[in-house]
Structure formats: structure tokens, C-alpha cells
Design an enzyme around this catalytic site. Structure first.
Site, PDB file in Angstrom:
ATOM      1  N   HIS A  52       7.240 -20.621  55.448  1.00  0.00           N
ATOM      2  CA  HIS A  52       7.078 -19.319  56.084  1.00  0.00           C
ATOM      3  C   HIS A  52       6.055 -18.477  55.318  1.00  0.00           C
ATOM      4  O   HIS A  52       5.636 -18.831  54.216  1.00  0.00           O
ATOM      5  CB  HIS A  52       8.419 -18.591  56.136  1.00  0.00           C
ATOM      6  CG  HIS A  52       9.380 -19.190  57.108  1.00  0.00           C
ATOM      7  ND1 HIS A  52      10.647 -18.697  57.287  1.00  0.00           N
ATOM      8  CD2 HIS A  52       9.263 -20.243  57.962  1.00  0.00           C
ATOM      9  CE1 HIS A  52      11.272 -19.412  58.217  1.00  0.00           C
ATOM     10  NE2 HIS A  52      10.455 -20.359  58.632  1.00  0.00           N
ATOM     11  N   GLU A  54       6.270 -15.664  53.701  1.00  0.00           N
ATOM     12  CA  GLU A  54       6.669 -15.169  52.384  1.00  0.00           C
ATOM     13  C   GLU A  54       6.479 -16.244  51.314  1.00  0.00           C
ATOM     14  O   GLU A  54       5.964 -15.961  50.230  1.00  0.00           O
ATOM     15  CB  GLU A  54       8.128 -14.696  52.403  1.00  0.00           C
ATOM     16  CG  GLU A  54       8.403 -13.535  53.347  1.00  0.00           C
ATOM     17  CD  GLU A  54       8.809 -13.950  54.761  1.00  0.00           C
ATOM     18  OE1 GLU A  54       9.493 -13.147  55.412  1.00  0.00           O
ATOM     19  OE2 GLU A  54       8.446 -15.058  55.216  1.00  0.00           O
ATOM     20  N   CYS A  79      13.790 -14.098  56.882  1.00  0.00           N
ATOM     21  CA  CYS A  79      14.936 -14.845  57.402  1.00  0.00           C
ATOM     22  C   CYS A  79      16.058 -14.922  56.363  1.00  0.00           C
ATOM     23  O   CYS A  79      15.832 -14.774  55.164  1.00  0.00           O
ATOM     24  CB  CYS A  79      14.514 -16.247  57.855  1.00  0.00           C
ATOM     25  SG  CYS A  79      13.895 -17.310  56.552  1.00  0.00           S
ATOM     26  N   CYS A  88      13.968 -16.809  53.316  1.00  0.00           N
ATOM     27  CA  CYS A  88      12.938 -16.013  52.638  1.00  0.00           C
ATOM     28  C   CYS A  88      13.545 -14.793  51.948  1.00  0.00           C
ATOM     29  O   CYS A  88      13.016 -14.319  50.943  1.00  0.00           O
ATOM     30  CB  CYS A  88      11.863 -15.599  53.624  1.00  0.00           C
ATOM     31  SG  CYS A  88      10.903 -17.002  54.237  1.00  0.00           S
TER      32      CYS A  88
END
Length: 157
Positions: A52, A54, A79, A88
Site C-alpha cells: 500500500h 503507506e 487500513c 497500514c
């Protein structure tokens, strides 16, 4: 919200856009990490099933200790569940960021405020709504898909 929040969030949205056509059915997400008014890391969700935004931004920071006390800008709530990648929200807590600035809450029932709640419970300041309309426009198909899925699953068969 201040003008630098908007400036950094505009960069986040530019980065998120780079995922168009590569991350569906997931949303397009960008992330910028700022320390002392300087961008120290940026990333975006580049491909469905992979890291992701991040994680990609964190991995770009040369000295990982610089992340401590930083501000993280992300257009969609980090998330809070295990899927193809770990949460994350846990990543940001682990790196001891000071503040997280978010455009939109993730309407996915697996997240839906859970990431923000987890981050706040760790004592990290969270600001929601910076460039909210722009974030909604960017991911309007994702938001529509989630709402449609929720509606259809709540209708008795």
C-alpha cells in the site's frame, strides 16, 4: 487545516492518481511523509495485491528514525485489517508518527474508521477531511462500489 496541509495533500492526490488502472478494485491511494516542513518519503499503491501507499512511502525514507515524530498525509484512511498486506495503521503506530492527515474515511466495512481509531488510541493526532471533495472525486468509483456492495448484502434474499 492549514495551507501546508493542503499543499501536501495535493501531492498525495497526484501520487494516488499514478495507480489509476493498476489497483482496481482497490482505491487509488497516495502517501507523503513530512518532517520539519520537508518531504522525507512518498509512495502510492502501485499495483493490486502489492504494498500500500503507506508502506511504499515508509520504505522510501532513507533514515527510518526520521519517521519518528513526522506527519503522514494520506488520501484514504490507513487500513486496519490483514488482507494481502498487513495493516497500514499498525505500520504508522510502529514508526511513532506524530500526526496523520486524511482526506477520506474508508467506507469498506473491514476498515470504516477502524484505522483512525487504532491510530488515535496509540496517542497519535489524526485530522480528517483535508481536500475531502477532491479525494472523493478521485475514488468515486471505489466509494460507489462499496456502497452498492453494502446495500446488496444488507437486503434480505
Amino acid at each position: 487545516m492549514n495551507s501546508s496541509d493542503e499543499l501536501y495533500m495535493r501531492r498525495v492526490l497526484e501520487l494516488a492518481e499514478l495507480g489509476r488502472g493498476k489497483v482496481e478494485p482497490n482505491p487509488m491511494v497516495g502517501c507523503v511523509i513530512v518532517k520539519e516542513e520537508r518531504i522525507i518519503g512518498e509512495g502510492w499503491h502501485q499495483k493490486y495485491g502489492e504494498a500500500h501507499a503507506e508502506r511504499n512511502a515508509v520504505d522510501q525514507v532513507q533514515n527510518q528514525k526520521d519517521i519518528i515524530g513526522s506527519t503522514v498525509y494520506v488520501n484514504l484512511e490507513p487500513c486496519s485489517h490483514y488482507g494481502k498486506t498487513p495493516p497500514c495503521s499498525n505500520l504508522l503506530i510502529q514508526h511513532q508518527v506524530k500526526r496523520v492527515v486524511v482526506s477520506n474515511i474508508d467506507p469498506n466495512p473491514l476498515v470504516d474508521g477502524g484505522g483512525i481509531r487504532r491510530i488515535r488510541e496509540a496517542g497519535i493526532k489524526v485530522d480528517i477531511g483535508t481536500l475531502q471533495k477532491e479525494g472523493e472525486k478521485l475514488n468515486r468509483l471505489f466509494f460507489q462500489q462499496i456502497v452498492t456492495t453494502i446495500r446488496s448484502s444488507s437486503v434480505p434474499h
